[in-house]
Design a protein around this motif. Structure first.
Motif, PDB file in Angstrom:
ATOM      1  N   SER A 111       0.980  -1.079   0.014  1.00 12.50           N
ATOM      2  CA  SER A 111       0.050   0.002  -0.080  1.00 12.50           C
ATOM      3  C   SER A 111       0.911   1.228  -0.152  1.00 12.50           C
ATOM      4  O   SER A 111       2.064   1.045   0.309  1.00 12.50           O
ATOM      5  N   TYR A 113       0.099   3.809   1.744  1.00 15.82           N
ATOM      6  CA  TYR A 113      -0.371   4.544   3.016  1.00 15.82           C
ATOM      7  C   TYR A 113       0.870   4.546   4.025  1.00 15.82           C
ATOM      8  O   TYR A 113       0.563   5.623   4.900  1.00 15.82           O
ATOM      9  N   LEU A 114       1.942   4.073   3.805  1.00 13.27           N
ATOM     10  CA  LEU A 114       2.711   3.915   4.790  1.00 13.27           C
ATOM     11  C   LEU A 114       3.711   5.016   4.918  1.00 13.27           C
ATOM     12  O   LEU A 114       3.709   6.026   5.964  1.00 13.27           O
ATOM     13  N   ILE A 159       2.883  -5.898   1.915  1.00 15.83           N
ATOM     14  CA  ILE A 159       3.249  -4.691   2.862  1.00 15.83           C
ATOM     15  C   ILE A 159       1.983  -3.842   3.116  1.00 15.83           C
ATOM     16  O   ILE A 159       1.673  -3.271   2.250  1.00 15.83           O
ATOM     17  N   GLY A 160       1.582  -3.901   4.408  1.00 14.53           N
ATOM     18  CA  GLY A 160       0.568  -2.863   4.622  1.00 14.53           C
ATOM     19  C   GLY A 160       0.076  -3.017   6.090  1.00 14.53           C
ATOM     20  O   GLY A 160       0.975  -3.279   6.747  1.00 14.53           O
ATOM     21  N   ASN A 161      -1.182  -2.314   6.324  1.00 17.21           N
ATOM     22  CA  ASN A 161      -1.530  -2.351   7.799  1.00 17.21           C
ATOM     23  C   ASN A 161      -2.921  -2.840   7.934  1.00 17.21           C
ATOM     24  O   ASN A 161      -3.828  -2.826   7.217  1.00 17.21           O
ATOM     25  N   ARG A 173       6.455  -7.307  12.046  1.00 16.02           N
ATOM     26  CA  ARG A 173       5.907  -5.800  12.346  1.00 16.02           C
ATOM     27  C   ARG A 173       7.247  -5.011  11.840  1.00 16.02           C
ATOM     28  O   ARG A 173       8.379  -5.114  12.180  1.00 16.02           O
ATOM     29  N   SER A 176       5.068   1.212  13.932  1.00 15.96           N
ATOM     30  CA  SER A 176       3.739   1.737  14.520  1.00 15.96           C
ATOM     31  C   SER A 176       3.603   3.149  14.230  1.00 15.96           C
ATOM     32  O   SER A 176       4.823   3.843  14.404  1.00 15.96           O
ATOM     33  N   THR A 284      -0.159   0.126  12.863  1.00 14.12           N
ATOM     34  CA  THR A 284       0.773  -0.676  12.545  1.00 14.12           C
ATOM     35  C   THR A 284       1.040  -1.203  11.600  1.00 14.12           C
ATOM     36  O   THR A 284       0.134  -2.030  10.832  1.00 14.12           O
ATOM     37  N   TYR A 285       2.160  -1.333  10.907  1.00 13.68           N
ATOM     38  CA  TYR A 285       2.486  -1.908   9.572  1.00 13.68           C
ATOM     39  C   TYR A 285       3.378  -3.155   9.681  1.00 13.68           C
ATOM     40  O   TYR A 285       4.101  -3.245  10.454  1.00 13.68           O
ATOM     41  N   TYR A 286       2.917  -4.227   8.781  1.00 15.08           N
ATOM     42  CA  TYR A 286       3.527  -5.459   8.732  1.00 15.08           C
ATOM     43  C   TYR A 286       4.011  -5.663   7.237  1.00 15.08           C
ATOM     44  O   TYR A 286       3.594  -5.176   6.181  1.00 15.08           O
ATOM     45  N   GLN A 287       5.008  -6.903   7.384  1.00 11.07           N
ATOM     46  CA  GLN A 287       5.094  -7.274   5.970  1.00 11.07           C
ATOM     47  C   GLN A 287       4.339  -8.824   6.471  1.00 11.07           C
ATOM     48  O   GLN A 287       4.856  -9.518   7.185  1.00 11.07           O
TER      49      GLN A 287
END
Length: 330
Positions: A111, A113-114, A159-161, A173, A176, A284-287
Motif C-alpha cells: 500500500s 499508506y505507509l 506490506i500494509g496495515n 512488524r 507503528s 501498525t505496518y507489517y510485512q
C-alpha cells in the motif's frame, strides 16, 4: 489428460511453468518470472497442452486468458509446489543466497499508506545490495486478492496495515504510527483548541478516505469507528492515496491516517496535522508472507532488507516517531 505412463515425463519445473503461465496469462511475462526465454516457455506450454489435452491459454483480445481447465489446475499445481517446498526446505535452508550474483525477480504488493519515502528507499537499497535482481511493485487494492496471491506464489511479500492481520500468514512488524487528521489551513479544525476539536465535531465533518484494500470491507479507520458504534461521513473515496493531501489542501475535507504519511506534506502544501479526537490504537505496518516462501533463503533475505530499510528510516529521523496525544495539535 495425461496417461499414467506420461507422468515419467513430468518434472517439477514443468508444474512451476504451468502455475506461472496461468497466473501471468502471458508467455513473455512468465518467461521473465521464470528467468527463462520466450521460446523455451512456448515449448513447455506445448508440452503441457499435449499432456493435459487442453489449450490452457487462449487468445482474448490483445492478451491471453486461461481456459476453465487451466483454472481448475491452478490450485492443485500450487499445492504440489508448496508440498515440494516443504519437502526440500531443510536443504534449501542450507543453501546460501548470494544477492550480488542473483538474477531473481521479487514481487512485493504494498500500500502507499505507509510513507512516500519507504518504497523509493527500498528500491534504492535493493539496487545497491542486489543489483542484478528485478523488483515488481504491485498495488494493494480491493481487486487484488493478496492472500491467494501469496499462497500461489504470485507475490513474495505483502506490506500494509491491518487491525488484525490474517492468521494463516507469517508476519513481521515493521513500525507503528499515531493516527492523526490532515486538514487544510482554512479548515475550522486547524484553528480550534484541542479541547474544542471534539469527537462530535470530527464526525460531523466531511471526510476523504482511500478505497478499502479488501472488497466489501471497511478500512482500518472505519472498522475501528464501527466498533465504537459511530461512523463518519465519507464524501470522497480515492484509489490514489498520494493525491488525497492535495484534495485536502483545496477543500474542507478531513483525512484520517498515520502521522508518517501526513508529515511529508506539511511543508509543501497548505495543510495542517491535528490530533484525532477519537481514540485509535496505533496504526501498525507489517510485512506478510506465506508458508510457501517461509524457508526460502532468497525470500528470507528479502524480508530482512525490508525490515532494515524500515529500521534505518526510523533511526535517521526520516520517519518521524509517533507523538503522544498530550502534544495536541501539530
Amino acid at each position: 489428460m495425461a496417461q499414467r505412463g506420461d507422468f515419467d515425463k513430468i518434472e517439477l519445473h514443468l508444474i512451476r511453468v504451468l502455475q506461472t503461465l496461468i497466473t501471468e496469462r502471458s508467455v513473455s511475462r512468465a518467461a521473465v518470472r521464470l528467468n527463462s526465454t520466450q521460446p523455451a516457455v512456448s515449448a513447455q506450454l506445448k508440452r503441457l497442452r499435449a499432456l493435459t489435452g487442453d489449450p490452457l491459454l487462449v487468445r482474448a483480445g490483445n492478451g491471453m486468458t486461461p481456459t476453465e481447465t487451466a483454472l481448475q489446475l491452478l490450485d492443485p499445481a500450487s499445492r504440489l509446489l508448496q508440498d515440494a517446498d516443504r519437502l526440500f526446505s531443510p536443504h534449501s535452508r542450507q543453501r546460501a543466497f548470494e544477492p550480488v550474483h542473483s538474477g531473481l525477480t521479487f514481487r512485493i504488493a504494498a500500500s502507499d499508506y505507509l510513507d512516500p519515502l519507504f518504497l523509493p528507499e527500498l528500491v534504492a537499497h535493493l539496487q545497491r545490495e542486489a543489483p542484478r535482481t528485478r523488483l515488481e511493485l504491485l498495488p494493494l487494492s480491493g481487486a487484488f486478492d493478496y492472500r491467494r496471491s501469496l499462497a500461489q506464489g504470485a507475490v513474495d511479500l505483502v506490506i500494509g496495515n491491518w487491525l488484525e492481520p490474517p492468521g494463516e500468514l507469517h508476519l513481521g512488524r515493521l513500525m507503528s504510527d499515531e493516527i492523526v487528521c490532515l486538514v487544510g489551513e482554512d479548515h475550522p479544525a486547524a484553528r480550534l483548541s484541542a479541547r474544542a476539536w471534539t469527537a462530535e465535531r470530527y464526525l460531523e465533518c466531511q471526510h476523504v478516505a482511500p478505497t478499502p484494500l479488501h472488497a466489501n470491507a471497511p478500512g482500518v479507520i472505519d472498522e475501528h469507528l464501527a466498533s465504537l458504534g459511530v461512523r463518519r461521513d465519507i464524501v470522497v473515496r480515492s484509489a490514489h492515496f498520494s493525491l488525497i493531501p492535495l484534495m485536502v489542501a483545496q477543500s474542507l475535507l478531513v483525512l484520517t491516517t498515520g502521522r508518517l504519511f501526513c508529515s511529508r506534506y506539511v511543508d509543501s502544501l497548505p495543510v495542517r496535522i491535528v490530533r484525532c479526537p477519537v481514540a485509535f490504537p496505533p496504526l501498525t505496518y507489517y510485512q506478510l508472507w506465506h508458508d510457501l516462501t517461509h524457508a526460502s533463503a532468497a525470500n528470507r533475505w528479502l524480508r530482512e532488507q525490508v525490515r532494515e530499510v524500515a529500521r534505518n528510516l526510523s533511526g535517521h529521523g526520516m520517519l518521524q516517531r509517533p507523538r503522544t496525544r498530550s502534544e495536541g495539535k501539530a
